[in-house]
Design a protein around this motif. Structure first.
Motif, short mmCIF file in Angstrom:
data_model
loop_
_atom_site.label_atom_id
_atom_site.label_comp_id
_atom_site.label_asym_id
_atom_site.label_seq_id
_atom_site.Cartn_x
_atom_site.Cartn_y
_atom_site.Cartn_z
N PRO A 157 -40.08 21.09 9.17
CA PRO A 157 -40.27 21.22 10.62
C PRO A 157 -41.71 21.53 11.04
N ALA A 158 -42.42 22.32 10.26
CA ALA A 158 -43.81 22.64 10.61
C ALA A 158 -44.69 21.40 10.53
N GLN A 159 -44.48 20.57 9.51
CA GLN A 159 -45.26 19.34 9.37
C GLN A 159 -44.94 18.37 10.51
N LEU A 160 -43.65 18.28 10.87
CA LEU A 160 -43.27 17.40 11.96
C LEU A 160 -43.89 17.88 13.27
N ALA A 161 -43.86 19.18 13.51
CA ALA A 161 -44.48 19.74 14.72
C ALA A 161 -45.98 19.45 14.75
N ALA A 162 -46.62 19.59 13.60
CA ALA A 162 -48.06 19.30 13.52
C ALA A 162 -48.32 17.82 13.79
N PHE A 163 -47.48 16.97 13.26
CA PHE A 163 -47.64 15.54 13.48
C PHE A 163 -47.49 15.19 14.95
N VAL A 164 -46.48 15.76 15.58
CA VAL A 164 -46.25 15.48 16.99
C VAL A 164 -47.39 16.02 17.84
#
Length: 108
Positions: free
Chosen positions: A79-86
């Motif tokens: 989830p942290a990587q996805l949030a960073a990507f977004v």
């Protein structure tokens, strides 16, 4: 109201291979309508209406959390990587590309 919105979320994210810009736009439109209605209910002076709105908000939050976790699992990000990507796509380190094997012509 909540049931229809949750069904929309599940339909859109149920099969990511069928996700289209049109479906995303429909989801965004539904989300905006849903949250405007929820905001009106939360502003109500009727305690029962406010309480029901809080319950609906919690159900939607849990549904969105589950969908996010499912998506993360499918695409291999936490989830942290996805949030960073977004938030900023350049923060996610791209996967290394596979090197192509060069063919060497040994016959002259």
């Amino acid at each position: 109201m909540t049931t229809n919105y949750i069904e929309t979320i599940q339909e859109v994210f149920g099969d990511l291979t069928k996700l289209t810009p049109g479906k995303m736009q429909d989801l965004i439109d539904s989300t905006m309508r849903y949250f405007y209605e929820l905001e009106e209910q939360l502003a109500s002076k009727d305690e029962k209406v406010c309480e029901q709105a809080m319950i609906q908000a919690t159900v939607v939050k849990d549904t969105l959390q589950k969908q996010m976790n499912d998506i993360c699992q499918k695409i291999g990000l936490d989830p942290a990587q996805l949030a960073a990507f977004v938030a900023k796509p350049t923060l996610v380190v791209p996967r290394p590309k596979k090197k192509k094997n060069k063919k060497i012509n040994l016959v002259a």
